[in-house]
Design a protein around this motif. Structure first.
Motif, short mmCIF file in Angstrom:
data_model
loop_
_atom_site.label_atom_id
_atom_site.label_comp_id
_atom_site.label_asym_id
_atom_site.label_seq_id
_atom_site.Cartn_x
_atom_site.Cartn_y
_atom_site.Cartn_z
N LYS A 172 11.82 26.87 -9.20
CA LYS A 172 11.32 27.60 -8.04
C LYS A 172 9.91 27.19 -7.68
O LYS A 172 9.52 27.18 -6.50
CB LYS A 172 11.38 29.11 -8.33
N TYR A 173 9.13 26.82 -8.69
CA TYR A 173 7.71 26.55 -8.48
C TYR A 173 7.43 25.07 -8.21
O TYR A 173 6.30 24.70 -7.96
CB TYR A 173 6.92 27.02 -9.70
N PHE A 174 8.48 24.23 -8.25
CA PHE A 174 8.24 22.80 -8.06
C PHE A 174 9.20 22.15 -7.07
O PHE A 174 9.45 20.95 -7.13
CB PHE A 174 8.32 22.08 -9.42
N LYS A 175 9.75 22.94 -6.15
CA LYS A 175 10.58 22.37 -5.10
C LYS A 175 9.69 21.54 -4.17
O LYS A 175 8.73 22.05 -3.60
CB LYS A 175 11.29 23.47 -4.32
N ASN A 176 10.02 20.26 -4.04
CA ASN A 176 9.27 19.34 -3.16
C ASN A 176 7.81 19.19 -3.57
O ASN A 176 6.95 18.93 -2.73
CB ASN A 176 9.37 19.79 -1.69
N LYS A 177 7.55 19.42 -4.86
CA LYS A 177 6.19 19.24 -5.38
C LYS A 177 6.25 18.32 -6.59
O LYS A 177 7.24 18.31 -7.32
CB LYS A 177 5.59 20.58 -5.82
N PRO A 178 5.19 17.56 -6.81
CA PRO A 178 5.14 16.76 -8.04
C PRO A 178 5.10 17.68 -9.27
O PRO A 178 4.46 18.72 -9.26
CB PRO A 178 3.83 15.97 -7.92
N ILE A 179 5.81 17.29 -10.30
CA ILE A 179 5.79 18.04 -11.55
C ILE A 179 4.74 17.40 -12.45
O ILE A 179 4.90 16.25 -12.87
CB ILE A 179 7.16 18.00 -12.24
N PRO A 180 3.68 18.09 -12.77
CA PRO A 180 2.65 17.50 -13.65
C PRO A 180 3.20 17.28 -15.05
O PRO A 180 3.89 18.14 -15.59
CB PRO A 180 1.53 18.54 -13.63
N ASN A 181 2.91 16.14 -15.62
CA ASN A 181 3.37 15.81 -16.97
C ASN A 181 4.86 16.15 -17.15
O ASN A 181 5.23 16.97 -17.99
CB ASN A 181 2.54 16.55 -18.02
N PRO A 182 5.72 15.53 -16.35
CA PRO A 182 7.13 15.94 -16.32
C PRO A 182 7.88 15.76 -17.63
O PRO A 182 8.92 16.38 -17.82
CB PRO A 182 7.73 15.05 -15.22
N TYR A 183 7.36 14.93 -18.54
CA TYR A 183 8.06 14.70 -19.80
C TYR A 183 7.48 15.52 -20.95
O TYR A 183 7.88 15.35 -22.10
CB TYR A 183 8.07 13.20 -20.13
N SER A 184 6.54 16.39 -20.64
CA SER A 184 6.08 17.32 -21.67
C SER A 184 7.10 18.45 -21.80
O SER A 184 7.90 18.70 -20.90
CB SER A 184 4.70 17.88 -21.31
N ARG A 185 7.07 19.11 -22.94
CA ARG A 185 8.07 20.14 -23.22
C ARG A 185 7.57 21.53 -22.82
O ARG A 185 6.37 21.80 -22.88
CB ARG A 185 8.45 20.11 -24.71
#
Length: 271
Positions: A172-185
């Motif tokens: 919900k918080y990252f629709k059409n937004k870059p995900i910071p550090n996407p491979y962090s857990r």
């Protein structure tokens, strides 16, 4: 383990998103006194059977509420579900703490503080309650915990992971937004498990402890976003940084000591 306690009256200071859900969960067994900063919420809280009060701890012109103070003095436990930001001005946090201690002066019950795993630095390594040197903890949150430990000898500190469930879900918080550090857990927890754990801690009269409350499984942000959006990995919006930073917070201490099994151990299955 202590024997279960009964006939408790509970206070919840801060009946926001989590506080309200916790109050509804506990109300089946306990009488509740709750506070809110929003005048329009008072009738709703009263309709749920709670004794509700307006309370603004951020005011420099704080006036002690004698009626609320008297009600809280009759409780066995007070739960502090107050948002203390790790990025706020320390002066603002000190005002809140000062006003809170004025309200709770003389209180003799058990105080439960909802703190945050935001107190830990991003190490990329597993973190337990005693892993990090205190000098490396977030200064704001460490100040809150230390101040309340000095004031309440029976303080119970619960460091919560990212709050999820119902209308709160990661994608919900990252629709059409870059995900910071996407491979962090992720270090998330479903509010249902918080409610169940708090109830168990109250029943057995736990105090003078510090626990992490985080679901035991830690999918990456990419995995969680893809699962919730039913997307393939190359469809997601990512930041340029793919480095696996972040932290992995362990809840092993509380699950072991309370012999607790999470209702929602995997953030991929939160509802």
């Amino acid at each position: 383990m202590n024997l279960p306690q009964s006939s408790h009256k509970i206070g919840i200071i801060g009946c926001g998103w989590l506080g309200f859900r916790l109050a509804k969960y506990l109300s089946a067994q306990y009488a509740l006194t709750v506070t809110t900063t929003t005048p329009s919420k008072v009738p709703l809280l009263n309709s749920e059977g709670f004794s509700s009060h307006l309370l603004d701890l951020s005011s420099i012109f704080f006036e002690n509420n004698t009626h609320l103070k008297n009600e809280l003095s009759e409780t066995t436990h007070i739960i502090l579900s107050i948002p203390f930001s790790k990025n706020a001005l320390l002066s603002e946090i000190k005002i809140k703490i000062k006003n809170l201690l004025t309200l709770l002066e003389g209180y003799r019950g058990i105080v439960i503080l909802f703190s945050s795993i935001g107190i830990y630095p991003d190490t990329g390594q597993p973190i337990s309650e005693d892993t990090i040197d205190p000098c490396l903890l977030n200064k704001n949150l460490h100040y809150v915990e230390n101040s309340l430990q000095s004031a309440f000898s029976d303080l119970l500190i619960l460091r919560l992971g990212g709050l999820m469930g119902d209308d709160r879900f990661f994608s919900k918080y990252f629709k059409n937004k870059p995900i910071p550090n996407p491979y962090s857990r992720v270090n998330h927890i479903h509010y249902t498990d918080i409610c169940r754990l708090v109830k168990k801690l109250i029943e057995y009269n736990y105090n003078k402890k510090t626990y992490n409350l985080v679901a035991p499984l830690h999918p990456t942000k990419v995995e969680l976003f893809n699962f919730q959006m039913n997307k393939k990995e190359n469809d997601i919006v990512q930041s340029e940084n793919t480095f696996q930073s972040g932290k992995i917070v362990s809840s092993e201490k509380i699950t072991t000591e309370l012999n607790y099994q999470f209702t929602y151990p995997d953030p991929l299955n939160f509802k």
